[in-house]
Every structure is written in C-alpha cells, then in structure tokens.
Design an enzyme around this catalytic site. Structure first.
Site, PDB file in Angstrom:
ATOM      1  N   ASP A 167      -3.469  -8.359   3.532  1.00 19.82           N
ATOM      2  CA  ASP A 167      -4.807  -8.608   4.078  1.00 19.82           C
ATOM      3  C   ASP A 167      -5.437  -9.698   3.229  1.00 19.82           C
ATOM      4  O   ASP A 167      -5.506  -9.564   1.999  1.00 19.82           O
ATOM      5  CB  ASP A 167      -5.665  -7.348   3.999  1.00 19.82           C
ATOM      6  CG  ASP A 167      -5.176  -6.237   4.910  1.00 19.82           C
ATOM      7  OD1 ASP A 167      -4.491  -6.541   5.899  1.00 19.82           O
ATOM      8  OD2 ASP A 167      -5.486  -5.062   4.624  1.00 19.82           O
TER       9      ASP A 167
ATOM     10  N   HIS B 201       1.790  -2.020   5.656  1.00 19.22           N
ATOM     11  CA  HIS B 201       1.583  -2.390   4.250  1.00 19.22           C
ATOM     12  C   HIS B 201       2.548  -1.654   3.331  1.00 19.22           C
ATOM     13  O   HIS B 201       2.937  -2.179   2.286  1.00 19.22           O
ATOM     14  CB  HIS B 201       0.148  -2.066   3.828  1.00 19.22           C
ATOM     15  CG  HIS B 201      -0.877  -3.047   4.287  1.00 19.22           C
ATOM     16  ND1 HIS B 201      -1.213  -4.183   3.576  1.00 19.22           N
ATOM     17  CD2 HIS B 201      -1.652  -3.051   5.395  1.00 19.22           C
ATOM     18  CE1 HIS B 201      -2.162  -4.839   4.216  1.00 19.22           C
ATOM     19  NE2 HIS B 201      -2.452  -4.180   5.331  1.00 19.22           N
TER      20      HIS B 201
ATOM     21  N   GLU C  75      -6.976  -7.672  13.915  1.00 19.57           N
ATOM     22  CA  GLU C  75      -7.576  -7.855  12.579  1.00 19.57           C
ATOM     23  C   GLU C  75      -7.333  -9.284  12.099  1.00 19.57           C
ATOM     24  O   GLU C  75      -6.200  -9.652  11.803  1.00 19.57           O
ATOM     25  CB  GLU C  75      -6.975  -6.855  11.583  1.00 19.57           C
ATOM     26  CG  GLU C  75      -7.231  -5.399  11.952  1.00 19.57           C
ATOM     27  CD  GLU C  75      -6.569  -4.421  10.986  1.00 19.57           C
ATOM     28  OE1 GLU C  75      -5.771  -4.864  10.122  1.00 19.57           O
ATOM     29  OE2 GLU C  75      -6.851  -3.210  11.086  1.00 19.57           O
TER      30      GLU C  75
ATOM     31  N   HIS D 210      -5.143  -9.627   8.767  1.00 22.81           N
ATOM     32  CA  HIS D 210      -3.894  -8.875   8.605  1.00 22.81           C
ATOM     33  C   HIS D 210      -2.678  -9.709   9.034  1.00 22.81           C
ATOM     34  O   HIS D 210      -2.577 -10.101  10.202  1.00 22.81           O
ATOM     35  CB  HIS D 210      -3.996  -7.601   9.462  1.00 22.81           C
ATOM     36  CG  HIS D 210      -2.811  -6.697   9.418  1.00 22.81           C
ATOM     37  ND1 HIS D 210      -2.881  -5.411   8.939  1.00 22.81           N
ATOM     38  CD2 HIS D 210      -1.530  -6.858   9.816  1.00 22.81           C
ATOM     39  CE1 HIS D 210      -1.707  -4.823   9.041  1.00 22.81           C
ATOM     40  NE2 HIS D 210      -0.863  -5.691   9.580  1.00 22.81           N
TER      41      HIS D 210
ATOM     42  N   ARG E 238       0.860  -1.192   0.000  1.00 21.44           N
ATOM     43  CA  ARG E 238       0.000   0.000   0.000  1.00 21.44           C
ATOM     44  C   ARG E 238       0.894   1.240   0.000  1.00 21.44           C
ATOM     45  O   ARG E 238       1.655   1.447   0.954  1.00 21.44           O
ATOM     46  CB  ARG E 238      -0.884  -0.001   1.241  1.00 21.44           C
ATOM     47  CG  ARG E 238      -1.846   1.179   1.369  1.00 21.44           C
ATOM     48  CD  ARG E 238      -2.568   1.125   2.710  1.00 21.44           C
ATOM     49  NE  ARG E 238      -3.244  -0.152   2.921  1.00 21.44           N
ATOM     50  CZ  ARG E 238      -3.696  -0.580   4.091  1.00 21.44           C
ATOM     51  NH1 ARG E 238      -3.535   0.176   5.179  1.00 21.44           N
ATOM     52  NH2 ARG E 238      -4.294  -1.752   4.197  1.00 21.44           N
TER      53      ARG E 238
END
Length: 268
Positions: A158, A151, A240, A243, A106
C-alpha cells in the site's frame, strides 16, 4: 530385594511420566517465532530513499490501535517486489517525487486482528475518519475486511507519492477529533502525500482508483502512481488507489505469519 527394586522402578516411571506431563506446556510456550523465507527483505536494504509510514504499527488506522504482529515500523517484501519498487522510485525521483509506503508484508495474525475488530460491532471508535458512510455490519459483505489478505503473501504494498522535499507528517493523537477520509485535503488528517482525493484506507467507493468523481489534479496524481507502477509489473486493486501487487508473485498461494520485525529476517 526383587520386590523393592520393582517398586522403586515403578515409582521412578510414575515420577518421570508426571514430569513429562508437567513440562509439556512449558515446551509448547517456548516455541520459536516463524521466520521469513530467504527471499524476503527489508525494503530499506534495497532502497533507503523510499519513505516509510507504517500505519499499522501506530494507532492511526481503522482499528485505532497497533495491529498484532507489527513489532517494528518496517516494510518487508519479497525481493522481486522490493527491486521493482526501487526502479519505480528511480523514475519518480527524476520527477521530483518519492514513493511512500503505508503497509507491505502483513502477517496472518494481523489479518486475524482485523477480523476480530470487524466482528465487534460495538467498537466504532475510528468510524468518523475511516468508514463514516459504511455500516460496520457490511464490512465483510462489501469486501473491506476479509479473512485472508494478499499482503500476507509478501508481494503486495500500500503506497502513495510525495512531492520532494518530503515534509514530515504530524503524529496522530489518540482521541483527537476525526474528520472523514474523503473530506477536502485541507480538512482531513494531514498527510504529506499528493492529494489522491481520499486518505489511505478510506472505506468508501471514492477510493476506487478510477472513480469518475475524482477528477483534475487528484485523478492525475492517482494515474501518476498507477502508470509508474504498472509499467514495472505491479497490478492495481481497482477498489483501492493505494493497493498494488507485483506479478508474478513469488508465493501466490502461501499466507505467512512471521512478525514484522528485523529479527524475522536475521536468519538470512
């Protein structure tokens, strides 16, 4: 003649200076996009069987629009992380399942987009699905949004598990009625993954991987993902269920900003 030559030279110098100043903004605008280091790869080149549903390339996310930096629906990772996912996929395929990734590398500009959105308290368009029980003023305090993301270092992903044969997930239609991400599977937005108890990116404590309220098949599905990945070097973020970060990270202290695009990898 000497005075004329001096005047001409002065005029030429002045014009050259003006041209340089005028051209400077254009030069800055022509700056090329950053490229990925050589050990970043497109996941599909390492394992084309892993399903990719890149949510931030679409408007079906907590912001409600495509996120900055996502030029293509492409999973990019450091090679060691991608190869570890390939090994996980081989194990799951033998059990009649496949991995599905929602997000991989990301860029920092995407994280900046998240921060701008979180600071705009009037934009609550996607609250009904992604954070129905969380006041938007608490997104930073509760850790749902941060100015940096693992990320961006390239080894975090994810993901979820899908039973084969994988049925396609219907497209999200902007403006459609929203259902809480923790609603029963039959009610929340359809996803072809195993039932993990909540949808992806659900801002709720029910998303904590080992939340005791998640039991039965939902807990077993989370543990299937967790056990498979942890056996191959991935570490789960406890808050999460989706994740995971491959350890050791190739770039533990670097946050990259090259766009999610095959062009960012073409220099390799």
């Amino acid at each position: 003649m000497t005075r004329l030559s001096t005047a001409v030279r002065g005029l030429v110098t002045t014009l050259a200076t003006l041209l340089a100043v005028t051209a400077a903004p254009g030069t800055a605008q022509a700056k090329t996009e950053p490229k990925a280091p050589k050990d970043f790869v497109a996941l599909r080149t390492v394992d084309p069987t892993i399903v990719q549903e890149m949510r931030y390339f679409t408007p079906h996310n907590f912001v409600g629009e495509r996120i900055d930096g996502y030029r293509q629906p492409l999973c990019i990772l450091t090679r060691p992380a991608a190869e570890a996912l390939h090994k996980a996929q081989q194990r799951l395929l033998r059990q009649g399942h496949t991995l599905k990734v929602y997000d991989c590398y990301r860029p920092q500009r995407a994280v900046d987009h998240f921060v701008r959105w979180a600071e705009d308290l009037d934009d609550q368009a996607m609250k009904g699905e992604f954070y129905p029980n969380v006041d938007k003023t608490r997104l930073f305090l509760d850790g749902y949004i941060a100015e940096k993301s693992g990320h961006s270092r390239g080894s975090t992903v994810d993901l979820t598990v899908v039973r084969l044969p994988a049925k396609p997930t219907r497209p999200y239609v902007p403006g459609e009625p929203l259902v809480p991400c923790y609603a029963p599977r039959s009610e929340r937005f359809p996803d072809n993954s195993l039932d993990m108890g909540t949808g992806f990116d659900c801002f709720d404590t029910l998303s904590h991987t080992l939340d005791p309220r998640i039991q039965g098949p939902q807990r077993a599905n989370r543990l299937l993902l967790k056990g498979t990945l942890e056996a191959l070097g991935f570490v789960n973020l406890a808050e999460e269920w989706w994740h995971y970060t491959y350890k050791p990270e190739a770039y533990p202290d670097t946050y990259f900003d090259f766009p999610v695009s095959s062009k960012a990898l073409t220099a390799h």
